[in-house]
Every structure is written in C-alpha cells, then in structure tokens.
Design a protein around this motif. Structure first.
Motif, PDB file in Angstrom:
ATOM      1  N   ILE A  56       4.711  -0.962   6.281  1.00 35.90           N
ATOM      2  CA  ILE A  56       5.476  -2.195   6.472  1.00 35.90           C
ATOM      3  C   ILE A  56       6.578  -2.237   5.427  1.00 35.90           C
ATOM      4  O   ILE A  56       6.305  -2.167   4.222  1.00 35.90           O
ATOM      5  CB  ILE A  56       4.578  -3.440   6.368  1.00 35.90           C
ATOM      6  CG1 ILE A  56       3.496  -3.403   7.458  1.00 35.90           C
ATOM      7  CG2 ILE A  56       5.407  -4.709   6.481  1.00 35.90           C
ATOM      8  CD1 ILE A  56       2.534  -4.573   7.411  1.00 35.90           C
ATOM      9  N   ALA A  57       7.817  -2.327   5.893  1.00 33.56           N
ATOM     10  CA  ALA A  57       8.964  -2.431   5.001  1.00 33.56           C
ATOM     11  C   ALA A  57       9.537  -3.835   5.099  1.00 33.56           C
ATOM     12  O   ALA A  57       9.742  -4.355   6.201  1.00 33.56           O
ATOM     13  CB  ALA A  57      10.029  -1.398   5.376  1.00 33.56           C
ATOM     14  N   THR A  58       9.770  -4.460   3.950  1.00 36.32           N
ATOM     15  CA  THR A  58      10.311  -5.817   3.913  1.00 36.32           C
ATOM     16  C   THR A  58      11.590  -5.847   3.093  1.00 36.32           C
ATOM     17  O   THR A  58      11.835  -4.983   2.252  1.00 36.32           O
ATOM     18  CB  THR A  58       9.296  -6.803   3.303  1.00 36.32           C
ATOM     19  OG1 THR A  58       9.049  -6.426   1.940  1.00 36.32           O
ATOM     20  CG2 THR A  58       7.987  -6.777   4.055  1.00 36.32           C
ATOM     21  N   ALA A  59      12.401  -6.857   3.344  1.00 42.06           N
ATOM     22  CA  ALA A  59      13.651  -7.054   2.611  1.00 42.06           C
ATOM     23  C   ALA A  59      13.532  -8.321   1.766  1.00 42.06           C
ATOM     24  O   ALA A  59      12.974  -9.326   2.219  1.00 42.06           O
ATOM     25  CB  ALA A  59      14.837  -7.175   3.574  1.00 42.06           C
ATOM     26  N   ALA A 113       0.406  -7.387   5.474  1.00 42.00           N
ATOM     27  CA  ALA A 113      -0.007  -6.120   4.865  1.00 42.00           C
ATOM     28  C   ALA A 113      -1.278  -6.313   4.042  1.00 42.00           C
ATOM     29  O   ALA A 113      -2.214  -5.488   4.102  1.00 42.00           O
ATOM     30  CB  ALA A 113       1.112  -5.571   3.991  1.00 42.00           C
ATOM     31  N   GLN A 114      -1.340  -7.387   3.297  1.00 43.86           N
ATOM     32  CA  GLN A 114      -2.533  -7.661   2.498  1.00 43.86           C
ATOM     33  C   GLN A 114      -3.749  -7.904   3.384  1.00 43.86           C
ATOM     34  O   GLN A 114      -4.858  -7.436   3.092  1.00 43.86           O
ATOM     35  CB  GLN A 114      -2.280  -8.876   1.597  1.00 43.86           C
ATOM     36  CG  GLN A 114      -1.234  -8.627   0.518  1.00 43.86           C
ATOM     37  CD  GLN A 114      -0.874  -9.900  -0.232  1.00 43.86           C
ATOM     38  OE1 GLN A 114      -0.867 -10.986   0.334  1.00 43.86           O
ATOM     39  NE2 GLN A 114      -0.560  -9.753  -1.517  1.00 43.86           N
ATOM     40  N   ARG A 115      -3.550  -8.614   4.484  1.00 46.13           N
ATOM     41  CA  ARG A 115      -4.654  -8.887   5.404  1.00 46.13           C
ATOM     42  C   ARG A 115      -5.141  -7.605   6.069  1.00 46.13           C
ATOM     43  O   ARG A 115      -6.343  -7.435   6.299  1.00 46.13           O
ATOM     44  CB  ARG A 115      -4.225  -9.913   6.452  1.00 46.13           C
ATOM     45  CG  ARG A 115      -4.002 -11.323   5.897  1.00 46.13           C
ATOM     46  CD  ARG A 115      -3.645 -12.279   7.022  1.00 46.13           C
ATOM     47  NE  ARG A 115      -4.708 -12.293   8.025  1.00 46.13           N
ATOM     48  CZ  ARG A 115      -4.489 -12.412   9.337  1.00 46.13           C
ATOM     49  NH1 ARG A 115      -3.251 -12.537   9.795  1.00 46.13           N
ATOM     50  NH2 ARG A 115      -5.494 -12.406  10.184  1.00 46.13           N
ATOM     51  N   VAL A 159      -2.661   0.838   4.411  1.00 49.20           N
ATOM     52  CA  VAL A 159      -1.319   0.262   4.496  1.00 49.20           C
ATOM     53  C   VAL A 159      -0.447   0.752   3.356  1.00 49.20           C
ATOM     54  O   VAL A 159      -0.899   0.838   2.207  1.00 49.20           O
ATOM     55  CB  VAL A 159      -1.365  -1.286   4.444  1.00 49.20           C
ATOM     56  CG1 VAL A 159       0.051  -1.864   4.495  1.00 49.20           C
ATOM     57  CG2 VAL A 159      -2.184  -1.844   5.589  1.00 49.20           C
ATOM     58  N   GLU A 160       0.811   1.066   3.691  1.00 52.37           N
ATOM     59  CA  GLU A 160       1.838   1.272   2.677  1.00 52.37           C
ATOM     60  C   GLU A 160       2.855   0.151   2.835  1.00 52.37           C
ATOM     61  O   GLU A 160       3.396  -0.056   3.923  1.00 52.37           O
ATOM     62  CB  GLU A 160       2.520   2.628   2.855  1.00 52.37           C
ATOM     63  CG  GLU A 160       3.588   2.906   1.802  1.00 52.37           C
ATOM     64  CD  GLU A 160       4.167   4.315   1.902  1.00 52.37           C
ATOM     65  OE1 GLU A 160       4.952   4.690   1.023  1.00 52.37           O
ATOM     66  OE2 GLU A 160       3.838   5.020   2.869  1.00 52.37           O
TER      67      GLU A 160
END
Length: 298
Positions: free
Chosen positions: A234-237, A250-252, A260-261
């Motif tokens: 999962i990539a976030t901005a 992602a934490q869940r 998860v990365e």
C-alpha cells in the motif's frame, strides 16, 4: 511539499465532478499531453473479455513475463479508460517485467456500483482461466490499481476470498480510495482542498454509490474481516485525503495476519506520481514496479 511537486500546484485542476462528460474529456486531454512512453520490448494487444456486458482490456506483455497483474485505472470511478492509463500501464509493465492487463471498466454515474467491480472480477476470472493462452503462471496473478482502481482491486481480493474465486498472489494498492466515510479522511488543509480535495472525493462516492448503502465491496475499509487476503503493498501520499484510512487499512491487514508493505511518501499529493519530471515520482513508479516484480517472481 516536495519542491519539485510544489511548482505544479497552480496547474492542478480543481475538479468537482459536477459534469462527468466534460470532466472525462478534460481528463483525457491531460493524459494525451503526457510524455509518450517507450513501448520497446512490449507486445501490446487489445482484447475483449466475454462477460455481461463484454469488458475491453489492453494487455501489455514484456518478453519473458511469467506473472500478470489485473490493473484498474484511477479516475474517481467517473473518468479514465484504457487510453488515459496507457502511459502508466506501459511503464509498469516495462519496469516490472510483468504482464499488465488493463481493464476498461464501466464508469459511474451511468453505471454505478457494482458494475465496475463486476467487470474487474470478470477479467480476473478470465485471466486465471486463460493463463496458458496468455503465457502466464496461474499461481502468479496479482490485482492492483490507483485511487478508485486501488479500491476496486482491494474489493476484488475480498470477493475472490469470499467466493472461493481465482487465487490472487498479491495486491498492489496505490493511494486507494477505501472508505466513503468522510470522518476517516485526512483533515490536512492541503489534502482537503487540492484538486477538489474532499469535495471531489464526496462527489465521486455519490456517483459510484448513488442511493445505495456502501458495502465492503464498494468501500473495502468497511470490511470487518480481513483474514485470508493476499499480501499487499500500500502506497500513500502525505497530502492525500485517503492517507489516514489507507494507513489504518494496512495496520488492520497486519493485525489480521496479512503480510503488508506500507510506504508513506512524504511531500507528495494524490496522483502526483504522474508528474514524471519530479525525482520523487520516478522513485514512486520504480518502487511499485520493483515490488510487483518481487511479488510475482520470488
């Protein structure tokens, strides 16, 4: 804000999605103005996946590719098609060495949930059933997408788990729009306003859902059980309305036992990876491609 990206802020269009036809036209014009990607070494083919209705796909085959990703473009469920995503999918296929099957799913508001999700799932099923014809390993199929496409990729993974559908090896989720509930969205003032911000996202969800109540297949963050899902990147901005909900998702996933990365890109905003002249955008694309390569070859 990253200095290279900050220079483009005045050029970011404010899109309120009040006129989907005009918004699609403008979106297509901006995509057509992007640098032409290098297609050397890629076999590119347009196909139609039999479904009800049939689904157009564009297949990008690098030489020697073994795995494939069913890729879903962004555009707030309202905009985008195979052509607008061509610069992105070309680069992803070439840099990852992975066959990319880009899906021309139906758009809202003419076709609301679950139309686009049905299209995406039909393509996943077809890909698995035609793996030998496509020259790919059926055990090396991923799903992925950007923004609305990332949300649908996550929903496809949920549906495949629930319906004992084709096995999915990996999820590649770039800034996915996972939650319709505005209380989960980032309150950062830049994220809340840039490019339409919260108002744009709220309009997108109205077009996607209509009067229907959101389910986990429409908004994957609503899923209460995340066990048994494929590993995910999962990539976030930093300046993205969906930043916080994506990090929480992602934490869940981790808490549910899913590998998860998570990469939070500082100084970036939603969709800024399309600004190819910026060094940080080049790094974002390179990382997504390298991650996909590792996931489908190791």
């Amino acid at each position: 804000m990253d200095p290279e990206l900050e220079a483009f802020i005045p050029l970011v269009p404010q899109v309120d999605l009040s006129d989907p036809i005009a918004d699609r036209k403008n979106y297509a014009e901006r995509a057509a103005a992007a640098p032409v990607p290098d297609t050397t070494g890629l076999d590119i083919e347009d196909r139609t996946v039999p479904a009800d209705p049939d689904v157009p796909v564009r297949i990008y085959r690098p030489q020697g590719a073994q795995g494939a990703i069913v890729w879903l473009h962004g555009g707030s469920w309202v905009m985008g098609d195979l052509d607008t995503d061509h610069p992105w999918t070309t680069r992803l296929a070439a840099a990852s060495g992975t066959t990319v099957i880009s899906v021309g799913y139906r758009l809202a508001p003419e076709h609301r949930f679950p139309a686009a999700l049905d299209d995406a799932y039909a393509v996943l099923t077809w890909t698995a059933e035609h793996a030998a014809e496509l020259g790919i390993d059926p055990a090396r199929i991923a799903v992925g997408g950007h923004s609305a496409g990332g949300a649908m990729a996550a929903a496809v993974a949920l549906r495949a788990r629930d319906q004992q559908g084709p096995p999915i090896r990996f999820q590649l989720l770039n800034q996915p729009g996972l939650d319709d509930r505005q209380e989960t969205w980032s309150t950062d003032p830049v994220a809340a306003t840039l490019g339409g911000g919260h108002a744009h996202m709220a309009a997108a969800w109205r077009h996607w859902l209509g009067s229907a109540t959101a389910t986990p297949y429409a908004a994957p963050a609503r899923a209460t059980d995340l066990t048994g899902l494929p590993p995910a990147h999962i990539a976030t901005a930093e300046f993205c309305p969906y930043r916080d909900v994506d990090i929480t998702y992602a934490q869940r996933l981790l808490q549910a036992g899913v590998s998860v990365e998570l990469h939070q890109w500082p100084g970036t905003f939603h969709g800024s990876q399309a600004i190819l002249s910026a060094e940080i955008s080049q790094r974002q694309i390179a990382e997504l491609a390298a991650t996909l390569r590792r996931a489908l070859t190791e």
